[in-house]
Structure formats: C-alpha cells, structure tokens
Motif scaffolding. Structure first.
Motif, PDB file in Angstrom:
ATOM      1  N   ALA A 199     -48.562 -52.400 -13.221  1.00  0.00           N
ATOM      2  CA  ALA A 199     -49.502 -53.509 -13.411  1.00  0.00           C
ATOM      3  C   ALA A 199     -49.800 -53.723 -14.889  1.00  0.00           C
ATOM      4  N   LEU A 200     -49.868 -52.626 -15.668  1.00  0.00           N
ATOM      5  CA  LEU A 200     -50.170 -52.743 -17.094  1.00  0.00           C
ATOM      6  C   LEU A 200     -49.098 -53.522 -17.831  1.00  0.00           C
ATOM      7  N   ASP A 201     -47.836 -53.260 -17.517  1.00  0.00           N
ATOM      8  CA  ASP A 201     -46.780 -53.990 -18.210  1.00  0.00           C
ATOM      9  C   ASP A 201     -46.767 -55.452 -17.785  1.00  0.00           C
ATOM     10  N   GLY A 202     -47.146 -55.710 -16.533  1.00  0.00           N
ATOM     11  CA  GLY A 202     -47.243 -57.090 -16.085  1.00  0.00           C
ATOM     12  C   GLY A 202     -48.296 -57.866 -16.847  1.00  0.00           C
ATOM     13  N   VAL A 203     -49.454 -57.242 -17.081  1.00  0.00           N
ATOM     14  CA  VAL A 203     -50.508 -57.892 -17.862  1.00  0.00           C
ATOM     15  C   VAL A 203     -50.026 -58.136 -19.286  1.00  0.00           C
ATOM     16  N   LEU A 204     -49.420 -57.123 -19.901  1.00  0.00           N
ATOM     17  CA  LEU A 204     -48.953 -57.249 -21.283  1.00  0.00           C
ATOM     18  C   LEU A 204     -47.930 -58.364 -21.420  1.00  0.00           C
ATOM     19  N   LEU A 205     -46.971 -58.416 -20.516  1.00  0.00           N
ATOM     20  CA  LEU A 205     -45.934 -59.435 -20.601  1.00  0.00           C
ATOM     21  C   LEU A 205     -46.513 -60.833 -20.432  1.00  0.00           C
ATOM     22  N   ASP A 206     -47.442 -60.998 -19.485  1.00  0.00           N
ATOM     23  CA  ASP A 206     -48.081 -62.306 -19.281  1.00  0.00           C
ATOM     24  C   ASP A 206     -48.835 -62.747 -20.531  1.00  0.00           C
ATOM     25  N   VAL A 207     -49.557 -61.816 -21.153  1.00  0.00           N
ATOM     26  CA  VAL A 207     -50.331 -62.144 -22.353  1.00  0.00           C
ATOM     27  C   VAL A 207     -49.419 -62.583 -23.485  1.00  0.00           C
ATOM     28  N   LEU A 208     -48.334 -61.868 -23.687  1.00  0.00           N
ATOM     29  CA  LEU A 208     -47.415 -62.208 -24.777  1.00  0.00           C
ATOM     30  C   LEU A 208     -46.766 -63.566 -24.553  1.00  0.00           C
ATOM     31  N   LEU A 209     -46.322 -63.803 -23.330  1.00  0.00           N
ATOM     32  CA  LEU A 209     -45.651 -65.071 -23.036  1.00  0.00           C
ATOM     33  C   LEU A 209     -46.623 -66.245 -23.117  1.00  0.00           C
ATOM     34  N   GLU A 210     -47.862 -66.054 -22.617  1.00  0.00           N
ATOM     35  CA  GLU A 210     -48.849 -67.137 -22.651  1.00  0.00           C
ATOM     36  C   GLU A 210     -49.228 -67.521 -24.078  1.00  0.00           C
ATOM     37  N   ASN A 211     -49.073 -66.586 -25.004  1.00  0.00           N
ATOM     38  CA  ASN A 211     -49.430 -66.855 -26.396  1.00  0.00           C
ATOM     39  C   ASN A 211     -48.209 -67.080 -27.277  1.00  0.00           C
ATOM     40  N   GLY A 212     -47.072 -67.345 -26.632  1.00  0.00           N
ATOM     41  CA  GLY A 212     -45.871 -67.687 -27.373  1.00  0.00           C
ATOM     42  C   GLY A 212     -45.286 -66.552 -28.188  1.00  0.00           C
ATOM     43  N   LEU A 213     -45.529 -65.307 -27.766  1.00  0.00           N
ATOM     44  CA  LEU A 213     -45.013 -64.150 -28.491  1.00  0.00           C
ATOM     45  C   LEU A 213     -43.822 -63.560 -27.755  1.00  0.00           C
ATOM     46  N   THR A 214     -42.785 -63.246 -28.484  1.00  0.00           N
ATOM     47  CA  THR A 214     -41.606 -62.608 -27.899  1.00  0.00           C
ATOM     48  C   THR A 214     -41.702 -61.110 -28.151  1.00  0.00           C
ATOM     49  N   PRO A 215     -41.816 -60.311 -27.099  1.00  0.00           N
ATOM     50  CA  PRO A 215     -42.032 -58.876 -27.317  1.00  0.00           C
ATOM     51  C   PRO A 215     -40.772 -58.165 -27.820  1.00  0.00           C
ATOM     52  N   THR A 216     -40.957 -57.364 -28.854  1.00  0.00           N
ATOM     53  CA  THR A 216     -39.920 -56.441 -29.308  1.00  0.00           C
ATOM     54  C   THR A 216     -40.329 -55.061 -28.821  1.00  0.00           C
ATOM     55  N   THR A 217     -39.611 -54.542 -27.847  1.00  0.00           N
ATOM     56  CA  THR A 217     -39.988 -53.287 -27.207  1.00  0.00           C
ATOM     57  C   THR A 217     -39.355 -52.110 -27.942  1.00  0.00           C
ATOM     58  N   VAL A 218     -40.195 -51.189 -28.407  1.00  0.00           N
ATOM     59  CA  VAL A 218     -39.673 -49.994 -29.078  1.00  0.00           C
ATOM     60  C   VAL A 218     -39.712 -48.775 -28.167  1.00  0.00           C
ATOM     61  N   ALA A 219     -40.548 -48.832 -27.117  1.00  0.00           N
ATOM     62  CA  ALA A 219     -40.639 -47.689 -26.200  1.00  0.00           C
ATOM     63  C   ALA A 219     -41.308 -48.132 -24.914  1.00  0.00           C
ATOM     64  N   ARG A 220     -40.984 -47.434 -23.837  1.00  0.00           N
ATOM     65  CA  ARG A 220     -41.672 -47.603 -22.562  1.00  0.00           C
ATOM     66  C   ARG A 220     -42.190 -46.240 -22.136  1.00  0.00           C
ATOM     67  N   VAL A 221     -43.444 -46.197 -21.728  1.00  0.00           N
ATOM     68  CA  VAL A 221     -44.067 -44.934 -21.350  1.00  0.00           C
ATOM     69  C   VAL A 221     -44.717 -45.080 -19.980  1.00  0.00           C
ATOM     70  N   SER A 222     -45.099 -43.937 -19.408  1.00  0.00           N
ATOM     71  CA  SER A 222     -45.688 -43.929 -18.069  1.00  0.00           C
ATOM     72  C   SER A 222     -47.166 -43.603 -18.066  1.00  0.00           C
ATOM     73  N   GLN A 223     -47.749 -43.320 -19.247  1.00  0.00           N
ATOM     74  CA  GLN A 223     -49.157 -42.961 -19.318  1.00  0.00           C
ATOM     75  C   GLN A 223     -49.833 -43.715 -20.458  1.00  0.00           C
ATOM     76  N   THR A 224     -51.073 -44.140 -20.239  1.00  0.00           N
ATOM     77  CA  THR A 224     -51.801 -44.863 -21.283  1.00  0.00           C
ATOM     78  C   THR A 224     -52.060 -43.970 -22.489  1.00  0.00           C
ATOM     79  N   ALA A 225     -52.351 -42.683 -22.255  1.00  0.00           N
ATOM     80  CA  ALA A 225     -52.628 -41.781 -23.374  1.00  0.00           C
ATOM     81  C   ALA A 225     -51.411 -41.649 -24.284  1.00  0.00           C
ATOM     82  N   THR A 226     -50.216 -41.631 -23.688  1.00  0.00           N
ATOM     83  CA  THR A 226     -48.997 -41.559 -24.489  1.00  0.00           C
ATOM     84  C   THR A 226     -48.824 -42.821 -25.316  1.00  0.00           C
ATOM     85  N   ALA A 227     -49.067 -43.978 -24.705  1.00  0.00           N
ATOM     86  CA  ALA A 227     -48.949 -45.248 -25.432  1.00  0.00           C
ATOM     87  C   ALA A 227     -49.891 -45.274 -26.629  1.00  0.00           C
ATOM     88  N   VAL A 228     -51.117 -44.795 -26.434  1.00  0.00           N
ATOM     89  CA  VAL A 228     -52.097 -44.800 -27.529  1.00  0.00           C
ATOM     90  C   VAL A 228     -51.669 -43.854 -28.639  1.00  0.00           C
TER      91      VAL A 228
END
Length: 312
Positions: A199-228
């Motif tokens: 669900a978190l990645d779905g929110v992030l992707l929607d936000v980026l697309l709605e604001n005309g931003l093309t995401p450059t992905t450097v990593a994918r993680v499974s925990q919020t603490a790791t992302a932070v």
C-alpha cells in the motif's frame, strides 16, 4: 475427526516432527502419532511426507491444514466468547496491520487492551502486501485488520482517521531548511521505494504521478525503518506516514505540499466477539489526524542524536 486431531496436525506441521509437536503440546509422543494416523485413515489420504529434514505436509495435507487452522481459530474464538465475563476475557486475538499504518496508534491500543484483559493472548502480523492481507482474511484466521483504504475495502469497514505522509530527507539536504516541502521541488530526486504490491508504494507512486514527477528508483525495501535509515544516509528520499518516522529521525522529516494523507480503516471479522469490539473501540480513541510539526531549524540535532517532535 476431532478438534484435538486438527491441533495435533497443525503442531506437527509447525514443528516438523512428532516429537517436537508432542513437546509443544505437552502430551506423550505416542498420543500424537496415534491421532495423526487415525486422522489419515479416516480421511484416506497421507497428510505428511517424511524427508531428511523432518515431516512436511503433502499437497493434500497443505490444503487440509488451511481449513484445520480456520476451524481451530474459530473454536478458540467461540470458547473465548463463551467464557468472557464482565471483568475477564481469555482466548486469542489475531490482528494484521498493513506496513506503515497505525505504527504509533496500534501499540497504545494493544497495551490498553492487555492491561484490561491480561489473560487475552494477542498475535499481530505486519504485512506489506495488500494481497497477503486479503488472503489471510479469506482464510478466516484474522479477527481484525488495520489497513489503508483501497478499491476493494469492505463496505462495513470502520474509518479510524487519516495518516499524514511526510518526506524523509538525507542529513544536510537543502530542503531541510523549509518547514514544508513542495512536491515539485523533489523533481529529479532518487527515491527509496517499497515492495511493488504494498500500500505504501501505491501511495508514493500515485503522489509522484499526480504531481508530474517521474520516479527514479534507487532501492526497494520491505520496512519503513529501513527506508528512513537509507534516506537519512543520502541514498534517496522516501515518503511514509508521519507516525512511522522512527524516534531519532524526526528532524529529517517534513510535511509536503500539496498535503498527502491516506484514510485508515479497521476491518473486523463477521460476528465480531468482545475482544475485537474492545480493540476497535480503543483504536477509535487513539489520535489519528494529528498534524506533523518539523523541529525549528535551531533545534535540528545532528544525525544520530534523538530527534524532536514538539507536542509529543
């Protein structure tokens, strides 16, 4: 077939051997062996196969165990409901929470529940995958699920509040000088993202697309603490619920503009018992829509020192 046989079969599947299952259940090993053989004779199938590493469920066994688990869970809930008194509630409660949501609120509600009913056993699963949440729900093993609103949200879901999202920046990032980050100013930033079906990645992707931003992905993680942590060290920026910002990293988080929030719901099983009802009411009492305040620039600590969140 008996409920005891179901419990024995589930214990053998969990432990991988009859001996270990007997120890787990505090019964004699021959009793477990006899019950499993009797169950297989009655069903006319082999539930377990012997391998060099122990007993493993067969294909038919796995299908049987899924239904057995649902039956045992239902029986335990029924016993808990029957034995619930005015001041005592015993039994088991199984909760699943979608990763990143209710990080601050759920522990508080569970703590209050345990203090009120100390004999109630609570098991919590954190699931990053929306599909896995649905699968657990279909199996009938969940008593309550805490999740973000989605297209397939049940009509009888209980709206608890909204989670505000914040962007987490690396130490020394230029945008830390602002109280609120304009999303357009993140154009060209690399992103630390989450599992594709979360669900978190779905929110992030929607936000980026709605604001005309093309995401450059450097990593994918499974925990919020790791992302932070990775964002804090400058790998990229990330977007998470404000309540999921770990202690000590608040100084790296900023609310965004336009604001981003996500409704959070609780889904309880059909014919909910007293334990689910009590937890739902405690979750309603938690604060869900509290705005996030970044610390004033003069109070921003160095990386690795505790952060500050005024009013908390």
């Amino acid at each position: 077939m008996s409920l005891r046989q179901f419990e024995y079969a589930l214990a053998v599947a969990e432990e991988g051997s009859v001996t270990a299952a007997a120890e787990l259940l505090h019964v004699a090993q021959p009793s477990v062996s006899q019950q499993i053989r009797a169950l297989e004779r009655e069903l006319g199938v082999e539930l377990f196969a012997r391998t060099p590493t122990g007993l493993v469920p067969t294909v038919v066994g796995r299908a049987f165990l899924r239904e057995a688990e649902a039956a045992v869970s239902a029986a335990r809930r029924a016993r808990a409901t029957a034995r619930a008194g005015a001041d005592e509630l015993v039994g088991e409660l199984t909760v699943a929470v979608q990763m990143g949501f209710g990080t601050r609120q759920l522990p508080g509600a569970l703590g209050a529940l345990r203090r009120r009913f100390p004999r109630l056993e609570v098991t919590v699963f954190e699931e990053p995958s929306s599909a896995e949440m649905e699968r657990l729900g279909r199996r009938g093993t969940l008593d309550l699920a805490l999740m973000a609103v989605c297209e397939r949200s049940p009509a009888d879901a209980h709206h608890l509040g909204d989670e505000e999202f914040v962007v987490v920046l690396g130490a020394g990032h230029r945008l830390l000088a602002t109280d609120r980050v304009e999303l357009r100013d993140l154009d060209g930033e690399p992103w630390v993202r989450f599992d594709r079906d979360s669900a978190l990645d779905g929110v992030l992707l929607d936000v980026l697309l709605e604001n005309g931003l093309t995401p450059t992905t450097v990593a994918r993680v499974s925990q919020t603490a790791t992302a932070v942590r990775w964002a804090a060290h400058g790998l990229g920026v990330t977007l998470i619920p404000a309540s999921a910002v770990p202690h000590g990293h608040e100084h790296l988080a900023r609310p965004v503009s336009p604001p981003v929030s996500q409704p959070v719901i609780a889904v309880v099983r059909h014919a909910a018992g007293p334990a689910e009802t009590a937890l739902l009411e405690l979750l309603r009492q938690e604060t869900w829509s509290e705005p996030f305040f970044a610390p004033p620039p003069g109070l921003i600590p160095a990386i690795g020192t505790p952060g500050i969140r005024p009013g908390r």
